[in-house]
Design a protein around this motif. Structure first.
Motif, PDB file in Angstrom:
ATOM      1  N   VAL A 232       0.857  -1.186   0.000  1.00 13.61           N
ATOM      2  CA  VAL A 232       0.000   0.000   0.000  1.00 13.61           C
ATOM      3  C   VAL A 232       0.894   1.237   0.000  1.00 13.61           C
ATOM      4  CG1 VAL A 232      -1.743   1.301   1.267  1.00 13.61           C
ATOM      5  CG2 VAL A 232      -1.862  -1.188   1.200  1.00 13.61           C
ATOM      6  N   ARG A 233       0.656   2.137  -0.947  1.00 17.65           N
ATOM      7  CA  ARG A 233       1.462   3.348  -1.087  1.00 17.65           C
ATOM      8  C   ARG A 233       0.577   4.589  -1.009  1.00 17.65           C
ATOM      9  NH1 ARG A 233       6.658   1.388  -0.611  1.00 17.65           N
ATOM     10  NH2 ARG A 233       7.163  -0.125  -2.236  1.00 17.65           N
ATOM     11  N   PRO A 234       1.129   5.739  -0.643  1.00 16.86           N
ATOM     12  CA  PRO A 234       0.334   6.972  -0.607  1.00 16.86           C
ATOM     13  C   PRO A 234       0.204   7.622  -1.980  1.00 16.86           C
ATOM     14  CG  PRO A 234       2.549   7.398   0.187  1.00 16.86           C
ATOM     15  CD  PRO A 234       2.489   5.923  -0.090  1.00 16.86           C
ATOM     16  N   ARG A 235      -0.970   8.135  -2.277  1.00 19.26           N
ATOM     17  CA  ARG A 235      -1.208   8.884  -3.512  1.00 19.26           C
ATOM     18  C   ARG A 235      -1.889  10.190  -3.112  1.00 19.26           C
ATOM     19  NH1 ARG A 235      -4.269   6.305  -8.858  1.00 19.26           N
ATOM     20  NH2 ARG A 235      -3.031   7.385 -10.428  1.00 19.26           N
ATOM     21  N   TYR A 333      -3.011   3.451  -1.945  1.00 19.33           N
ATOM     22  CA  TYR A 333      -3.006   2.958  -3.324  1.00 19.33           C
ATOM     23  C   TYR A 333      -2.326   1.596  -3.411  1.00 19.33           C
ATOM     24  CZ  TYR A 333      -0.497   2.759  -7.878  1.00 19.33           C
ATOM     25  OH  TYR A 333       0.059   2.387  -9.060  1.00 19.33           O
ATOM     26  N   CYS A 334      -2.961   0.646  -4.121  1.00 23.26           N
ATOM     27  CA  CYS A 334      -2.332  -0.640  -4.428  1.00 23.26           C
ATOM     28  C   CYS A 334      -2.010  -0.708  -5.918  1.00 23.26           C
ATOM     29  CB  CYS A 334      -3.265  -1.793  -4.053  1.00 23.26           C
ATOM     30  SG  CYS A 334      -3.239  -2.219  -2.307  1.00 23.26           S
ATOM     31  N   PRO A 335      -0.980  -1.413  -6.310  1.00 24.42           N
ATOM     32  CA  PRO A 335      -0.555  -1.422  -7.717  1.00 24.42           C
ATOM     33  C   PRO A 335      -1.626  -1.885  -8.698  1.00 24.42           C
ATOM     34  CG  PRO A 335       1.171  -2.324  -6.324  1.00 24.42           C
ATOM     35  CD  PRO A 335      -0.020  -2.125  -5.443  1.00 24.42           C
ATOM     36  N   ASP A 336      -2.510  -2.805  -8.283  1.00 28.15           N
ATOM     37  CA  ASP A 336      -3.537  -3.299  -9.200  1.00 28.15           C
ATOM     38  C   ASP A 336      -4.890  -2.623  -8.973  1.00 28.15           C
ATOM     39  OD1 ASP A 336      -4.295  -4.439  -6.810  1.00 28.15           O
ATOM     40  OD2 ASP A 336      -4.295  -6.520  -7.535  1.00 28.15           O
ATOM     41  N   HIS A 337      -4.916  -1.581  -8.141  1.00 26.92           N
ATOM     42  CA  HIS A 337      -6.102  -0.766  -7.909  1.00 26.92           C
ATOM     43  C   HIS A 337      -7.251  -1.545  -7.252  1.00 26.92           C
ATOM     44  CE1 HIS A 337      -4.234   2.474 -10.178  1.00 26.92           C
ATOM     45  NE2 HIS A 337      -3.929   1.574 -11.088  1.00 26.92           N
ATOM     46  N   TRP A 351      -5.506 -10.255   9.657  1.00 21.86           N
ATOM     47  CA  TRP A 351      -6.435  -9.939   8.577  1.00 21.86           C
ATOM     48  C   TRP A 351      -6.120  -8.530   8.085  1.00 21.86           C
ATOM     49  CZ3 TRP A 351     -11.149 -12.947   7.553  1.00 21.86           C
ATOM     50  CH2 TRP A 351     -11.207 -14.128   8.297  1.00 21.86           C
ATOM     51  N   HIS A 352      -6.531  -8.255   6.854  1.00 24.58           N
ATOM     52  CA  HIS A 352      -6.307  -6.924   6.278  1.00 24.58           C
ATOM     53  C   HIS A 352      -7.602  -6.368   5.692  1.00 24.58           C
ATOM     54  CE1 HIS A 352      -1.900  -7.538   6.422  1.00 24.58           C
ATOM     55  NE2 HIS A 352      -2.145  -8.746   5.949  1.00 24.58           N
ATOM     56  N   ALA A 353      -7.765  -5.069   5.810  1.00 31.33           N
ATOM     57  CA  ALA A 353      -8.837  -4.331   5.126  1.00 31.33           C
ATOM     58  C   ALA A 353      -8.261  -2.958   4.819  1.00 31.33           C
ATOM     59  CB  ALA A 353     -10.091  -4.236   5.983  1.00 31.33           C
ATOM     60  N   CYS A 354      -7.622  -2.833   3.669  1.00 36.14           N
ATOM     61  CA  CYS A 354      -6.853  -1.619   3.376  1.00 36.14           C
ATOM     62  C   CYS A 354      -6.665  -1.499   1.866  1.00 36.14           C
ATOM     63  CB  CYS A 354      -5.497  -1.661   4.086  1.00 36.14           C
ATOM     64  SG  CYS A 354      -4.524  -3.159   3.754  1.00 36.14           S
ATOM     65  N   GLY A 355      -6.049  -0.391   1.437  1.00 36.26           N
ATOM     66  CA  GLY A 355      -5.716  -0.220   0.036  1.00 36.26           C
ATOM     67  C   GLY A 355      -6.891   0.132  -0.847  1.00 36.26           C
TER      68      GLY A 355
END
Length: 405
Positions: A232-235, A333-337, A351-355
């Motif tokens: 996950v990256r910042p945009r 932001y995730c690379p595959d949106h 568990w994850h809920a992000c991006g």
């Protein structure tokens, strides 16, 4: 898992374990906490800052289907719409839910043809799309520019006040026993072999049956503490706010058709497409910009001036309207949106809920309900496989080094 006792308000960590620790008090964490308590789980939410301090306070509060191409994200958006309108309908007034609809406008015949093609695929997925010709544009928006080729109207698009959503969902979760601990950063994870069994914080350890990473733009950093990679990256994005205007000067969410392409783009450079919508207070919000500049909080004059110019081109009457402020934040932001949703097989118990990038407000309700279903052993209403946390290659060390704010 046992039913929850009556909970406490925000504060520091106190004794006791939990069925679920939610890391992050933004809209996704708040929605998950609420649905998890409805399912009878004992929930603790930990947040290193204040509630809704990150991306949830830096957007426009949109619940959109119009900007999504057919596929898993649109499926999630439609599901989430149903959750907002059905499961959460009784609370809609608390967060100023407004089913205003969205108008996507095309300036050229070529852009309109692409918009019509998009609508064909969206309809096949269950989206309501109404084609609008140039002769009917001003029935929808009287102040629009006069040289536009046409539009598509999306009745399902809606808007909320995002900070009110977070505050009220957390309050509702607390009413059902959840604890919300602000000013409490996660410093590590409790482990039993490979299994995650809780979190370490500056205020103490919290043992838990499961931990949810809902840390928004900082989710990669949190995942790295568990030695797994979630890229996950910042945009960065800016929003302009005008002085108050007469009610319904801008009736819907209105944006240029190019916005859909900008949302799906992976370009790191500055992208701007006009997005204009009114609020109940009379102010008009103007977006949208996207650029990958890390966590640089510098106010970008080029981004702001370009947004203003494009908004005026769409609504010429805005030329005479004063801006009263701007604000900006970072979309996760995730690379595959696609967002990251579900259990992480590399670290059982995590568990994850992000991006969710710029769609987090709209997708939060559905995400929270799906996570709660999966956590309690049920079959989620929507297949979570496209959002699998381990779908990306890479090392957690790379994320840890590249994401720090």
């Amino acid at each position: 898992m046992s039913a929850a006792p009556r909970g406490a308000g925000p504060g520091t960590v106190r004794g006791g374990s939990a069925d679920l620790v939610v890391v992050g008090a933004g809209v996704v964490g708040a929605a998950t906490a609420y649905f998890a308590t409805l399912a009878g789980l004992r929930v603790v939410v930990v947040e290193r800052g204040a509630i809704a301090q990150g991306t949830s306070s830096a957007g426009e509060g949109n619940l959109l289907v119009s900007d999504k191409e057919a596929g898993p994200e649109l499926d999630l958006a439609l599901y989430s719409q149903a959750v907002w309108r059905e499961d959460l309908a009784g609370h809609a007034g608390r967060w100023e839910f407004e089913s205003k609809g969205g108008l996507v406008v095309a300036a050229t015949a070529r852009s309109l043809a692409a918009l019509r093609e998009l609508g064909v695929h969206q309809r096949a997925s269950g989206v309501e799309v109404q084609d609008v010709g140039p002769d009917r544009l001003h029935d929808h928006e009287p102040h629009l520019a006069r040289d536009l080729a046409g539009a598509a109207f999306y009745p399902q698009d809606a808007q909320v006040q995002p900070m009110l959503v977070v505050a009220h969902l957390l309050r509702l979760a607390r009413d059902r026993g959840a604890r919300v601990c602000t000013g409490t950063g996660v410093t590590g994870f409790l482990r039993d072999g490979d299994r995650v069994t809780g979190v370490r914080t500056g205020a103490g350890d919290i043992p838990a049956g499961a931990v949810l990473n809902a840390a928004g733009t900082w989710a990669g950093e949190v995942a790295a503490l568990a030695r797994v990679s979630v890229p996950v990256r910042p945009r960065r994005g800016f929003v302009l706010v005008t002085e108050p205007m007469p009610p319904r000067t801008v009736r819907h969410k209105v944006y240029a058709a190019e916005y859909v392409g900008d949302v799906a783009s992976s370009d790191a450079a500055l992208q701007t497409s006009p997005v204009v919508e009114g609020t109940r207070s009379g102010t008009v919000l103007i977006g949208a910009s996207r650029e990958r500049v890390g966590f640089d909080r510098t106010v970008s004059v080029p981004a702001i001036s370009t947004l203003a110019a494009k908004a005026v081109a769409l609504f010429p009457m805005l030329r005479q309207v004063r801006l009263i402020r701007t604000y900006h934040g970072f979309r996760p932001y995730c690379p595959d949106h696609l967002p990251v949703i579900g259990a992480d097989p590399r670290a059982p118990g995590l568990w994850h809920a992000c991006g969710h990038e710029g769609a987090g407000i709209g997708l939060a309700a559905g995400t929270g309900k799906l996570i709660a279903q999966a956590l309690t052993g049920g079959r989620p209403d929507l297949d979570l496989a496209p959002f699998a946390p381990d779908r990306f290659p890479g090392r957690y060390e790379d994320i840890a080094e590249g994401v720090s704010p």
